[in-house]
Design an enzyme around this catalytic site. Sequence first.
Site, short mmCIF file in Angstrom:
data_model
loop_
_atom_site.label_atom_id
_atom_site.label_comp_id
_atom_site.label_asym_id
_atom_site.label_seq_id
_atom_site.Cartn_x
_atom_site.Cartn_y
_atom_site.Cartn_z
N ARG A 69 -65.68 42.42 -17.93
CA ARG A 69 -65.13 42.82 -19.22
C ARG A 69 -65.11 41.61 -20.16
NH1 ARG A 69 -60.32 43.17 -19.00
NH2 ARG A 69 -59.93 42.81 -16.80
N TYR A 197 -71.89 47.01 -18.48
CA TYR A 197 -71.06 46.68 -17.33
C TYR A 197 -69.70 47.38 -17.30
CZ TYR A 197 -68.82 44.49 -13.51
OH TYR A 197 -68.19 44.32 -12.31
N LYS A 206 -60.88 51.88 -18.60
CA LYS A 206 -59.93 51.04 -19.32
C LYS A 206 -59.78 51.48 -20.78
CE LYS A 206 -58.73 48.94 -15.76
NZ LYS A 206 -59.27 47.98 -14.92
N HIS A 226 -51.61 50.10 -15.70
CA HIS A 226 -52.64 49.51 -14.82
C HIS A 226 -52.05 49.40 -13.41
CE1 HIS A 226 -55.69 45.91 -14.30
NE2 HIS A 226 -56.17 47.03 -13.81
N SER A 248 -56.10 42.33 -12.99
CA SER A 248 -57.43 42.57 -12.44
C SER A 248 -57.73 41.60 -11.31
CB SER A 248 -58.47 42.42 -13.55
OG SER A 248 -58.19 43.34 -14.58
N CYS A 250 -56.35 41.27 -8.44
CA CYS A 250 -55.17 40.69 -7.79
C CYS A 250 -54.60 41.58 -6.69
CB CYS A 250 -54.10 40.38 -8.81
SG CYS A 250 -54.54 38.97 -9.85
N ASP A 277 -56.02 51.96 -9.43
CA ASP A 277 -56.17 51.16 -10.65
C ASP A 277 -55.33 51.64 -11.83
OD1 ASP A 277 -57.61 48.83 -11.72
OD2 ASP A 277 -58.58 50.24 -13.07
N ARG A 380 -69.16 44.92 -7.67
CA ARG A 380 -68.29 46.09 -7.47
C ARG A 380 -68.99 47.21 -6.71
NH1 ARG A 380 -62.89 45.99 -10.15
NH2 ARG A 380 -62.90 43.92 -11.06
#
Length: 595
Positions: A69, A197, A206, A226, A248, A250, A277, A380
């Site tokens: 991002r 991406y 998001k 989130h 993100s 974590c 998420d 990912r």
Amino acid sequence: MTNNKYVLSWIEEMAAMTQPDKIVWIDGTDAQAEALRAEACSTGEIIKLNEELLPNCYLHRTAVNDVARVEGRTYICTPTKEEAGNVNNWMDPNEMYAKLKKLYTGSMKGRTMYVIPYSMGVVGSDFAKYGIELTDSIYVVLNMLIMTRVGTNVLEALGDSPDYIKGLHARADIDEENRYIVHFPQDNTIMSVNSGYGGNVLLGKKCFALRIASYLGRKENWMAEHMLILGVEYPNGEIKYITAAFPSACGKTNLAMLIPPEIYRKKGFKVWCVGDDIAWLRVNKEDGKLYAVNPENGFFGVAPGTNEKSNPNALHTCLRDTIFTNVVHDTKNNTVWWEGLNDNPPAPEYAIDWKGNPWDYRKYDKKDKLGTSGAHPNSRFTALAKNCPCISSEFDSLTGVPVSAIVFGGRRAKTAPLVYQSFNWQHGAFVGSIMASETTAAAAGALGVVRRDPMAMRPFVGYNMGDYWKHWLDMGKIIPNAPLIFHVNWFRTDDEGNFIWPGFGDNMRVLEWILARCEGKVDAVETAIGYVPKPEDINIEGLDLSLDTLKDLLSVDTESWKADIANIKDFYNMVGDHVPAEMWEELAALEARLG
Ligand code: GTP
Ligand code: SPV
Ligand code: MN
């Protein structure tokens, strides 16, 4: 596929601007998806992997300049700058529309525009919100088919209504200098250009489910966060639900799919994943509790570090029907590999790295991950939730699951203890507002720098951060049976930089304490920052960890907290005059308690 005049006229307008050769409506059928996969394979956009080892799995590589991002190029274009606040990038909407128009004009010449009708949430449920994404990327279509609920039934559910989120994505030239991820919340519109991406282009995720949804949630008295959602099943069959917000990369996906340690499994404990998420949260009128749904349909998970030991459920989820992005291609077996999968990287003559070049694992240098790793640190997998071995039976629930505890957390080498509980909702919201974490590869920019990331939403709040905190405080007043709020930190390190807490499955030990607190079944020690467990109340049976080490993990380092206060004040001042007075009061009270 629809007679909805709002949808048709918008598509007509977007097509007139982008000028695709043709327009294809995505209907959600397997036959159409299969044809698109075949087409993308024929052009090299995706690579089909070994059908026996990884059925229906594909590999994709993004451009080297397009791997995460881009927060610096993400905008919230509300009518005034004040509405977007100081944390978000802002530009006047008219100016931004004009700028984007130039970039989009003719950008789909020679290409196909795909129309993806999708739902965030179960189609037809009270929680569901609909969107249409226009894109010129088959990769985006294939990812959206996994990550969201796509098909003609969405258009049927939408009917004649104008109430949907418009999303336009064009790859254009994947030009970094002209990359924009832009939200116009007042127009229910998202525009993304020059990226291919993840969170930049899968607009349901998001952009919609957090930025636009948080804006809508504030107006409509609900929350878009989130957060992962998990259920802990007790030996007696009872299930309690927890949501957790970590920045993100974590640990949300890992915690959401946790496998309890053996001593817990033997007793009959299980953990079920509802989401990894994003959580949409609403107050239930009947029991006054906060209920959560996962609006997504799949996982866009971090590959590196995922293995049979750290997260077997994630690994098993991505053994079929999965798209891998920016991992290593093992050309001998036609499979994939990433750092931390196992100790057998493919031999150099069979290894292609995320950039598409031959790769020699012997050159891997932990200190220069980005320069030497085979898989990009933010590589990912896109995998279907229904393929997850521990997916909750409530995944498709129309009403969601009742939340007992909300957990905040981040990567902090020193300051935050393993776990603490806030004194009440207002203090809990304050704890969320002062969250901080070391930055990760999920976003472009420097790594490992501590930055404040309130509620793990810094990059995802679709309006003024101060107003967002106010919304948290207001929500507390309309939830009669509100969840308790906690903070965890799995990432405390010793002097050599090693993680002290074993983490992963062993995080169950902390969840058990959290839920025991919710049930009023265990005591705690009151400290300046909140309630901390008595060391003997965290079960360390079967762990190679001494009670003294645990005491250390639970200790509140007053000096480092005091040092943090100045940083928090600077941050509050940066957020500006929309910071609620209650937050400043909580900060002053914390400072006073620290002495
Ligand atoms: P996004 O998808 O970017 O929102 O990330 P996420 O929050 O879902 O993070 P994820 O679970 O994918 O974890 C990211 C990284 O954190 C991986 O490299 C994991 O190995 C590591 N990690 C996750 N849980 C733990 C833990 O309990 N302890 C330690 N030390 N590392 C962890
Ligand atoms: C995150 O960065 O928090 C993600 C990945 O979940 S992305 O979809 O790229 O935002
Ligand atoms: Mn995320």
